[in-house]
Design an enzyme around this catalytic site. Structure first.
Site, PDB file in Angstrom:
ATOM      1  N   GLU A 127       0.850  -1.205  -0.014  1.00 44.63           N
ATOM      2  CA  GLU A 127      -0.093   0.025  -0.159  1.00 44.63           C
ATOM      3  C   GLU A 127       1.253   1.347   0.120  1.00 44.63           C
ATOM      4  OE1 GLU A 127      -2.799  -0.034   3.150  1.00 44.63           O
ATOM      5  OE2 GLU A 127      -3.625  -2.045   3.090  1.00 44.63           O
ATOM      6  N   GLY A 340      29.443  -2.094 -25.059  1.00 41.04           N
ATOM      7  CA  GLY A 340      29.891  -0.632 -25.455  1.00 41.04           C
ATOM      8  C   GLY A 340      28.764   0.154 -26.043  1.00 41.04           C
ATOM      9  N   GLU A 364       9.161  -8.269  -3.787  1.00 41.89           N
ATOM     10  CA  GLU A 364       9.004  -9.345  -2.907  1.00 41.89           C
ATOM     11  C   GLU A 364      10.284  -9.447  -1.872  1.00 41.89           C
ATOM     12  OE1 GLU A 364       7.522 -13.101  -4.154  1.00 41.89           O
ATOM     13  OE2 GLU A 364       7.111 -12.341  -5.996  1.00 41.89           O
ATOM     14  N   GLU A 368      17.554  -4.644   1.183  1.00 35.07           N
ATOM     15  CA  GLU A 368      17.664  -4.356   2.719  1.00 35.07           C
ATOM     16  C   GLU A 368      16.775  -5.244   3.444  1.00 35.07           C
ATOM     17  OE1 GLU A 368      17.045  -2.276   0.078  1.00 35.07           O
ATOM     18  OE2 GLU A 368      19.033  -1.245   0.162  1.00 35.07           O
TER      19      GLU A 368
END
Ligand SMILES: Cc1cc2nc3c(=O)[nH]c(=O)nc-3n(C[C@H](O)[C@H](O)[C@H](O)COP(=O)(O)OP(=O)(O)OC[C@H]3O[C@@H](n4cnc5c(N)ncnc54)[C@H](O)[C@@H]3O)c2cc1C
Ligand SMILES: Cc1cc2nc3c(=O)[nH]c(=O)nc-3n(C[C@H](O)[C@H](O)[C@H](O)COP(=O)(O)OP(=O)(O)OC[C@H]3O[C@@H](n4cnc5c(N)ncnc54)[C@H](O)[C@@H]3O)c2cc1C
Lengths: 380, 255
Positions: A127, A340, A364, A368
């Site tokens: 949310e 490149g 998901e 961290e």
């Protein structure tokens, strides 16, 4: 110890590889450019039984194991990241909670059509004020007699435009210490008060469907509650554990596409009188890519294997997802570098892989959050 | 209708062929169902679906062929026979004799095979088999329909289409264009491991090893020389012809 796939697992991998190469890969560029959702691909996958791959045969699935599922996601992701994400979200997030927590009746009504490929599965947790921190959930489910009324909003929800129902988490009340209690609800997308506000424009995975949802007093019968009023939190943690295996597998798939493209290009491209693949600086990059890919796949398959054995796999799934997703971003970055200027323009697919890769470190559970999960598991 | 499919496991068409001590190196090679045999399997499955018959796959080869057999079973074949006895590994003559011995004891309406195997490319085995079984055959078909006990096959005749009618039982070899082989479904793959596969030996099908020994001796196996750049001959016609003859005699030594 046995690192070999079973006959069945390798047959499933080969079949999906052949299918993905012939039917999915040719659409990948167009789907990325236009942001079109390749619904025809999902019809074909449904016919082959891919959409119910790890779902019980009793509920319309093929009853294959998590290792086979991870192999399938890798192959689909290698061909097209967008299709891979939509597929992984359908199976892990859409079907997963119904298979794990649904009653027989809920499975018969809602899981069977998903496993048969008649609709896509979708799972709404995130949310505006609840991303990494699901405790911030504000969507509410108010009980009135034998029904719930759901009000609130969800963001970044995959597949909702193609779903017949979305599994939605909502606050049902507070416990004695004032902590939010969260339940999960099966919300049919044709319910009054349910709306898809928009689909997002994205950096990558542009052929997947990402939506913003609004719920205005959506009435849901009691029978559509998944588990008890207070189990939602535990349930989605479990669902995400399984989902992490699939995002790990998807990361391996996208990384493999980038690595294979870079290796091919390095062998063909000549500068300073040699192919790039003869230059040690490039060889070292390719060697690192191959190594990380191998390790990431091994970690993903091991987490899948633990799940199949009925053993705990939260830590291993978080590690596999974290390592594979960071491998994916690094590998795609290096694939662009090896190309490149050709890697930066869209004549070659590697710039697409690079854009697709980034979600792996976010969806998901961000990198961290994976580190938080691992830290908790190792006793910090 | 009951259909028997003769199937061979071959190198992946993209495999790089290398030689070790004058023999083709099988190490690390990807094995596939001979692509023409995939058309044969697909056609057999279509016949099965239309007529509620059975499909039996017959193959000759070492233990590794089981993988190809399981794929055919996953596509929808009902059962399979594997002749994995080294005495059955010979030339086209051997293969046809072995297949005939396996098939002779069975009841069938249709035998399907690929029109050639992409490895040896001889196009002989299936046709020899028809001869041994004394059934008619139609090769390189691109369409197959039935009218009672008569089959109507369209065959590829150097760009034209030939329509052939034969009485059943009969043998047909599949050409590209016959159909679009299906992918095995997941349920098919899961069921494949439970379908019956019979392993038979040469003695077990009543053949004497020396009677089916290969008739062809391979004297040398080599990789064709890398194709060099082409050369366009110049000058007037007599000059170019002289130059061409000289090249054929002296450089490529074909005449
Ligand atoms: C393409 C796409 C598809 C998605 N599909 C779905 C879906 O189907 N269903 C669904 O429910 N969600 C879905 N999501 C949402 C996704 O799961 C979230 O975006 C993700 O969990 C991160 O939440 P957030 O975006 O709110 O970021 P935030 O939680 O706001 O995080 C922002 C940054 O802060 C960091 N951070 C947050 N908390 C901590 C902490 N405690 N310690 C250290 N760092 C922290 C994060 O790691 C991140 O780097 C999707 C997202 C995208 C982009
Ligand atoms: C958006 C964009 C704008 C551009 N604008 C211009 C412009 O206005 N004018 C212009 O002239 N050019 C322009 N370029 C071209 C740009 O300068 C070249 O793309 C760049 O110099 C790299 O050359 P390349 O693409 O041929 O890659 P390559 O030289 O083929 O390099 C491929 C990879 O091999 C590596 N590599 C090459 N040689 C060695 C070596 N000896 N040892 C180790 N590694 C090596 C490279 O570092 C790279 O990782 C532009 C490119 C882009 C993408």
């Amino acid at each position: 110890m046995d690192f070999d796939l079973s006959n069945e697992q390798s047959m499933i991998r080969d079949m999906v590889r052949e299918f993905a190469t012939a039917e999915i890969e040719p659409l990948a560029q167009e789907v990325d450019r236009t942001g079109r959702f390749p619904i025809e691909t999902f019809r074909k996958m449904g016919k082959l039984g891919l959409l119910g791959l790890p779902i019980d045969e009793a509920y319309g699935g093929a009853g294959a194991d998590t290792v086979s599922y991870a192999l399938a996601v890798e192959e689909i992701g290698r061909a097209c990241g967008s299709t891979g994400l939509s597929y992984a979200a359908h199976v892990s997030l859409g079907c997963g909670p119904l298979q794990a927590f649904g009653t027989v009746e809920q499975k018969e009504t809602y899981l069977v059509p998903l496993a048969r490929g008649e609709a896509l599965g979708s799972f709404g947790l995130t949310e505006p004020s609840a991303g990494s921190d699901a405790g911030g959930t504000q969507t509410r489910a108010k009980r009135v007699d034998d029904a719930y009324f759901i009000t609130g909003s969800k963001c970044y929800i995959t597949n909702a435009s193609y779903a017949k129902c979305v599994i939605v988490t909502a606050v049902t009340g507070e416990d004695s210490r004032g902590k939010k209690q969260i339940g999960a609800f099966i919300v049919p997308t044709d319910s009054d008060g349910f709306a898809i506000l928009r689909t997002y424009e994205k950096m990558g995975l542009r052929g997947s469907d990402t939506t913003e949802l609004a719920f205005d007093e959506v009435r849901i019968p009691l029978g559509n509650r998944l588990g008890s009023e207070t189990e939602g939190f535990k349930q989605f943690l479990k669902t995400l554990d399984g989902g992490r295996i699939s995002i790990g597998a998807l990361s391996v798939g996208i990384a493999r596409a980038a690595y294979e493209a870079a290796l091919r290009y390095a062998k063909e491209r000549v500068q300073f009188g040699h192919s790039l693949s003869k230059m040690q600086a490039i060889q070292f990059k390719l060697a690192d890519m191959a190594m990380h890919l191998e390790l990431a796949r091994t970690a993903v398959l091991r987490a899948a294997w633990l799940k199949d054995q009925g053993r705990s796999f939260s830590k291993e799934a978080a590690m596999a997802k974290l390592f594979a997703s960071e491998t994916c971003v690094r590998t795609c970055d290096q694939a662009v570098q090896i190309h490149g200027g050709a890697g930066y323009v869209s004549d070659f697919p590697v710039e697409r892989y690079f854009r697709d890769a980034k979600l792996m470190e976010i969806g998901e559970g961000t990198s961290e959050i994976q580190r938080l999960v691992i830290a908790r598991q190792i006793g910090c | 209708m009951n259909v028997i499919v003769c199937m061979k496991q071959t190198f992946d068409t993209e495999a790089k062929i290398t030689l070790t001590d004058g023999k083709i190196n099988e190490e690390g090679v990807q094995w596939i169902i001979n692509p023409y045999d995939e058309y044969a399997i697909e056609e057999a499955l279509k016949i099965k679906e239309a007529t509620e018959g059975t499909v039996t796959v017959v193959t000759i080869g070492p233990a590794r062929v089981e993988e190809a057999v399981r794929t055919a079973l996953a596509m929808g074949a009902d059962d399979a026979v594997i002749v994995d006895d080294p005495a059955a590994f010979g030339d086209e003559f051997t293969a046809a004799e072995v297949l005939a011995a396996v098939i002779r004891t069975r009841t069938y309406d249709v035998i399907l095979a690929g029109n050639q195997a992409v490895d040896d490319g001889s196009s002989q085995v299936a046709v020899r088999l028809a001869q041994l079984l004394d059934v008619p055959h139609v090769s390189t078909i691109t369409k197959l329909t039935f009218d009672g006990a008569v089959a109507v096959a369209e065959r590829d005749a150097e760009g034209d289409t030939e329509v052939v009618e034969v009485k059943l039982p009969a043998l047909f070899t599949a050409q590209q264009g016959l159909n679009e082989p299906r992918y095995p479904s997941l349920l098919g793959i899961r069921k494949a491991s439970k379908k019956p596969v019979e392993h038979v030996t040469v003695a077990g099908i009543g053949l004497a090893e020396n009677a089916i020994a290969k008739r062809v001796a391979v004297t040398e196996t080599f990789i064709p020389a890398q194709k060099g750049a082409g050369r366009i001959l110049t000058g007037d016609t007599p000059e170019r012809v002289r130059e061409l003859v000289r090249e054929l005699r002296q450089t490529s030594k074909v005449i």
